[in-house]
Design an enzyme around this catalytic site. Sequence first.
Site, PDB file in Angstrom:
ATOM      1  N   ASP A  18      97.727  42.677  83.691  1.00  0.00           N
ATOM      2  CA  ASP A  18      96.593  42.791  84.560  1.00  0.00           C
ATOM      3  C   ASP A  18      96.593  42.206  85.467  1.00  0.00           C
ATOM      4  O   ASP A  18      96.131  42.364  86.135  1.00  0.00           O
ATOM      5  CB  ASP A  18      95.178  42.098  84.008  1.00  0.00           C
ATOM      6  CG  ASP A  18      94.763  41.627  82.602  1.00  0.00           C
ATOM      7  OD1 ASP A  18      95.535  42.873  81.984  1.00  0.00           O
ATOM      8  OD2 ASP A  18      94.480  41.365  82.209  1.00  0.00           O
ATOM      9  N   LYS A  78      91.795  47.450  78.347  1.00  0.00           N
ATOM     10  CA  LYS A  78      91.716  46.272  77.277  1.00  0.00           C
ATOM     11  C   LYS A  78      90.590  46.012  77.624  1.00  0.00           C
ATOM     12  O   LYS A  78      90.281  45.798  79.270  1.00  0.00           O
ATOM     13  CB  LYS A  78      93.117  45.323  77.247  1.00  0.00           C
ATOM     14  CG  LYS A  78      92.706  44.373  77.799  1.00  0.00           C
ATOM     15  CD  LYS A  78      94.046  42.734  78.084  1.00  0.00           C
ATOM     16  CE  LYS A  78      94.323  42.472  78.783  1.00  0.00           C
ATOM     17  NZ  LYS A  78      93.065  41.474  79.119  1.00  0.00           N
ATOM     18  N   CYS A 111      92.739  35.066  81.100  1.00  0.00           N
ATOM     19  CA  CYS A 111      93.701  36.916  80.791  1.00  0.00           C
ATOM     20  C   CYS A 111      95.385  36.106  79.914  1.00  0.00           C
ATOM     21  O   CYS A 111      95.555  36.494  78.782  1.00  0.00           O
ATOM     22  CB  CYS A 111      93.883  37.934  80.801  1.00  0.00           C
ATOM     23  SG  CYS A 111      91.838  38.948  81.143  1.00  0.00           S
TER      24      CYS A 111
END
Length: 218
Positions: A18, A78, A111
Amino acid sequence: MPAVSKLVPEETVFFHCDVQTLMIYVATPRHAFTHIKIHEVLEIPVIVTEQNPKGLGNTIPDIDIPSLGPLLLATIEKGLFSMVTPEVKALLHERPQIKSVVLFGIESHVCVLQSALDFIEAGYNVHVIADGVSSCNKEEIPFALARIRQSGGYITTSESAAFQLQRALFILEYGEACSLIPGDAGLTGFKLFSNVIKEEKDNTVRTSQKLLQHRAVL
């Protein structure tokens, strides 16, 4: 006696978490750039994830994902914080030889942490690059790393992980004879690998110095 988990190239996948254009409030971990270079030199496959890219943008263009070519297994969108999505599970299921995952990216306490815990729970050896993660609140980083270690993950650095993979790869390719060459400097590919390490040396030192301020937690 604690379990020992060594990074072996053919058993390892890198997970790039990310690092996106609209996550500008988070300091981009400099070693996200380093590991893209390492992927290419050591030919380690990589899976990239993007959290809600419609809202947070795609992976920053400074990280040259297309240059990975076939080493890029997938770029996965996601909604969950964890990288362990059905798509990722399917990719790993197709590659039963994979035993280790190496994580880096953002954010360390969200995350990255949740991904690490899910991978550990799934039975993988999880190696988190301490100088390759970041958070909007930098004070969160050492606590996230400590939580991962408490759960059975391995906390390492970009340079340490790279040298483990380099050594294992060249022993695999050349046999034990490569251990007779000081620093493996005579091996094909080592000079390119060494250049990447030298290019990122200053960044490694700066990031390590920041992490050492939290040595009591780590």
